[in-house]
Design a protein around this motif. Structure first.
Motif, PDB file in Angstrom:
ATOM      1  N   MET A   1     -26.170  33.014  92.035  1.00 34.91           N
ATOM      2  CA  MET A   1     -25.478  31.755  91.809  1.00 34.91           C
ATOM      3  C   MET A   1     -25.125  31.124  93.150  1.00 34.91           C
ATOM      4  N   PRO A   2     -25.601  29.923  93.465  1.00 36.80           N
ATOM      5  CA  PRO A   2     -25.271  29.288  94.737  1.00 36.80           C
ATOM      6  C   PRO A   2     -23.801  28.912  94.800  1.00 36.80           C
ATOM      7  N   PHE A   3     -23.303  28.726  96.021  1.00 36.75           N
ATOM      8  CA  PHE A   3     -21.885  28.455  96.191  1.00 36.75           C
ATOM      9  C   PHE A   3     -21.454  27.140  95.535  1.00 36.75           C
ATOM     10  N   SER A   4     -22.346  26.189  95.400  1.00 37.02           N
ATOM     11  CA  SER A   4     -21.969  24.881  94.874  1.00 37.02           C
ATOM     12  C   SER A   4     -21.837  24.873  93.361  1.00 37.02           C
ATOM     13  N   GLU A   5     -22.272  25.917  92.698  1.00 37.94           N
ATOM     14  CA  GLU A   5     -22.254  25.927  91.241  1.00 37.94           C
ATOM     15  C   GLU A   5     -20.844  26.192  90.711  1.00 37.94           C
ATOM     16  N   THR A   6     -20.522  25.531  89.609  1.00 38.06           N
ATOM     17  CA  THR A   6     -19.263  25.773  88.918  1.00 38.06           C
ATOM     18  C   THR A   6     -19.468  26.863  87.887  1.00 38.06           C
ATOM     19  N   ALA A   7     -18.523  27.773  87.798  1.00 37.97           N
ATOM     20  CA  ALA A   7     -18.667  28.902  86.891  1.00 37.97           C
ATOM     21  C   ALA A   7     -17.325  29.283  86.316  1.00 37.97           C
ATOM     22  N   VAL A   8     -17.379  29.936  85.166  1.00 39.73           N
ATOM     23  CA  VAL A   8     -16.196  30.488  84.532  1.00 39.73           C
ATOM     24  C   VAL A   8     -16.426  31.976  84.306  1.00 39.73           C
ATOM     25  N   ILE A   9     -15.449  32.788  84.719  1.00 37.02           N
ATOM     26  CA  ILE A   9     -15.456  34.208  84.380  1.00 37.02           C
ATOM     27  C   ILE A   9     -14.276  34.433  83.448  1.00 37.02           C
ATOM     28  N   ARG A  10     -14.567  35.012  82.304  1.00 39.55           N
ATOM     29  CA  ARG A  10     -13.573  35.196  81.242  1.00 39.55           C
ATOM     30  C   ARG A  10     -13.369  36.681  80.990  1.00 39.55           C
ATOM     31  N   LEU A  41     -11.900  27.196  78.580  1.00 38.33           N
ATOM     32  CA  LEU A  41     -12.809  26.475  79.473  1.00 38.33           C
ATOM     33  C   LEU A  41     -14.238  26.593  78.956  1.00 38.33           C
ATOM     34  N   LEU A  42     -14.542  25.759  77.988  1.00 41.74           N
ATOM     35  CA  LEU A  42     -15.854  25.820  77.341  1.00 41.74           C
ATOM     36  C   LEU A  42     -16.664  24.560  77.556  1.00 41.74           C
ATOM     37  N   ALA A  43     -16.034  23.449  77.928  1.00 42.85           N
ATOM     38  CA  ALA A  43     -16.741  22.182  78.029  1.00 42.85           C
ATOM     39  C   ALA A  43     -17.545  22.113  79.326  1.00 42.85           C
ATOM     40  N   GLY A  44     -18.521  21.212  79.339  1.00 41.78           N
ATOM     41  CA  GLY A  44     -19.305  20.981  80.538  1.00 41.78           C
ATOM     42  C   GLY A  44     -20.434  21.980  80.686  1.00 41.78           C
ATOM     43  N   ASP A  45     -20.986  22.000  81.887  1.00 41.72           N
ATOM     44  CA  ASP A  45     -22.181  22.808  82.126  1.00 41.72           C
ATOM     45  C   ASP A  45     -21.885  24.037  82.975  1.00 41.72           C
ATOM     46  N   GLN A  46     -20.621  24.509  82.959  1.00 43.28           N
ATOM     47  CA  GLN A  46     -20.285  25.680  83.759  1.00 43.28           C
ATOM     48  C   GLN A  46     -21.043  26.914  83.258  1.00 43.28           C
ATOM     49  N   HIS A  47     -21.428  27.736  84.200  1.00 43.39           N
ATOM     50  CA  HIS A  47     -22.003  29.038  83.876  1.00 43.39           C
ATOM     51  C   HIS A  47     -20.870  29.961  83.429  1.00 43.39           C
TER      52      HIS A  47
END
Length: 462
Positions: A1-10, A41-47
């Motif tokens: 995962m590149p640094f610029s990507e938005t992500a969620v860890i649950r 945090l489910l909306a959008g295109d986050q990984h």
């Protein structure tokens, strides 16, 4: 995962500064941007990475690691040490100024180490400087270059290029470090006490233990604290093995001395009574002491008397350990003293901590938050907190595993934990939001002490 990507860890078990609870952790550009209710945090295109009941911890900070490169790379090295760190849930390592050649006692030595480490680190990496006889003029340039503080030995270090300080050297170094606002970190054993102790070579651990008595630590700590009182220096006692020093530390703090102390997994999980004859993988200085002393260290830890648990990872080649399985004599007096455990600190401590009724929040405080505080990194490291680097660990606290030394990532297959069953398995490590894959290219960064520039002597005189 590149640094610029938005992500969620649950996870249903996130260890936060105020305790453990279910949460979603939002990561953007390598930092923690938001901590939200679990499942929100489910909306959008986050990984999304959903860990279920696997615990999410902050990456550990290990401020006491001997990488030994350059100069003794056959003992260890930046690539092997930082792979072991990442596999063990450690995301920040601060390297000791010895046993590399050259040692980090000059800016030239620091730059040699930085150049060697470049492109080899799987975790973030900082450096301690060294205070040795005659190098007081080097301390300010090293401080400006970003070392996290200065290590000194009060007894011989074991390597000729890093001599110990006598009282005059100690006072001069502490006075300069007080002026700079630098941290002095000290290996505290008294050479006179050691010289007077019985020296009996051979395979019996009890003989080696007698050669490094607890009195050597108390005498050295008392001398150091007196010097700290006179100079105003901030001091930190490395690898406390003897609970007998604790009353000295308590009194010094009451007197206003700025002193902290650390201990290590091997002092908290191993005991002298269980060391087999000839098993020099257990040799370290100061030594692993008896069960009663171990219990006293745990009590002090629970009372907040130690700021950190750190590895003191100090490996060497098997031939220097003189291990019988590698054809050595098993002579504790002659073997290299150092414990190899960087990858195993978290499960080793968790195994014992859980047995004693402690929580993962306790372990995080001792192995992440405390070391980050010691190094001045509390704004970026050591906690799952908004604004911090997304250095994170997925940890299964109920999984058991057997330790096989040859399967560990550090360079040489020697550790006193070999053959033991430990509880707690690191499933994934993230560095600044990116999964660390020790089979791929490393992307750890070199970090420096986040402190203001001190005044120069010329500025002070104005």
């Amino acid at each position: 995962m590149p640094f610029s990507e938005t992500a969620v860890i649950r996870s249903r078990r996130v260890v936060l500064p105020d305790g453990e609870r279910p949460a979603d952790v939002l990561i953007r550009d390598g930092r923690i941007e938001q901590i939200a209710a679990h499942g929100s945090l489910l909306a959008g295109d986050q990984h999304l990475t959903d860990l279920g009941d696997t615990v999410l911890l902050p990456g550990l900070v290990d401020t006491h690691v001997h990488v030994n490169e350059p100069g003794r790379t056959e003992w260890e090295g930046f690539a092997t040490a930082t792979r072991a760190a990442a596999a063990g849930g450690v995301t920040t390592v601060i390297d000791m100024p010895l046993n590399s050649i050259p040692p980090t006692t000059t800016v030239a030595g620091l730059e040699a180490k930085r150049k060697t480490a470049d492109g080899q680190a799987w975790v973030d990496l900082g450096f301690w400087g060294g205070a040795v006889p005659g190098n007081v003029p080097d301390l300010e340039p090293l401080h400006r270059a970003g070392v996290f503080g200065f290590k000194s030995f009060l007894a011989p270090s074991g390597v000729d290029e890093f001599p110990h300080v006598e009282q005059e050297d100690l006072e001069a170094a502490l006075a300069e470090q007080a002026r700079l606002g630098a941290l002095a970190i000290i290996h505290a054993e008294d050479p006179a006490v050691l010289a007077a102790a019985p020296q009996q070579p051979g395979v019996h651990y009890r003989d080696f233990l007698a050669s490094r008595p607890a009195g050597a630590e108390t005498a050295a700590v008392a001398r150091l604290l007196d010097a700290a009182r006179r100079t105003g220096a901030r001091v930190h006692i490395l690898h406390v093995s003897s609970a007998a020093v604790l009353p000295l530390l308590r009194q010094a703090r009451e007197d206003g001395v700025r002193v902290t102390a650390e201990t290590c997994p091997h002092y908290l999980t191993l005991a002298a009574e269980e060391v087999p004859d000839g098993d020099t993988a257990f040799k370290c200085c100061p030594p692993i002491r008896d069960e009663a002393n171990r219990d006293a260290l745990w009590a002090a830890l629970a009372d907040g008397e130690f700021i950190a648990i750190v590895s003191d990872h100090s490996p060497s080649t098997p031939d220097l350990k003189l291990l019988p399985e590698f054809g050595g004599s098993g002579d504790f007096a002659q073997a290299w003293g150092g414990i190899a455990s960087l990858q195993l600190g978290l499960p080793a401590i968790w195994t014992e901590a859980r047995r004693r009724g402690h929580t993962l929040s306790d372990v995080v405080r001792w192995m992440a938050g405390g070391p980050a505080e010691l190094a001045g990194l509390t704004g970026t490291k050591g906690a799952v907190a908004v604004g911090h680097d997304a250095d994170l660990v997925a940890f299964d606290p109920d999984a058991d595993f057997a330790v096989h030394a040859a399967e560990l990532h550090h360079r040489n297959p020697v550790t006193p934990y070999a053959g033991r069953t430990l509880t707690g398995v690191v499933r994934t490590t993230w560095l600044r939001g990116r999964v660390v894959d020790v089979t791929a290219e490393p992307f750890g960064r070199q970090i420096t002490r986040p402190a203001a520039r001190p005044a120069t002597r010329s500025e002070e005189s104005q």
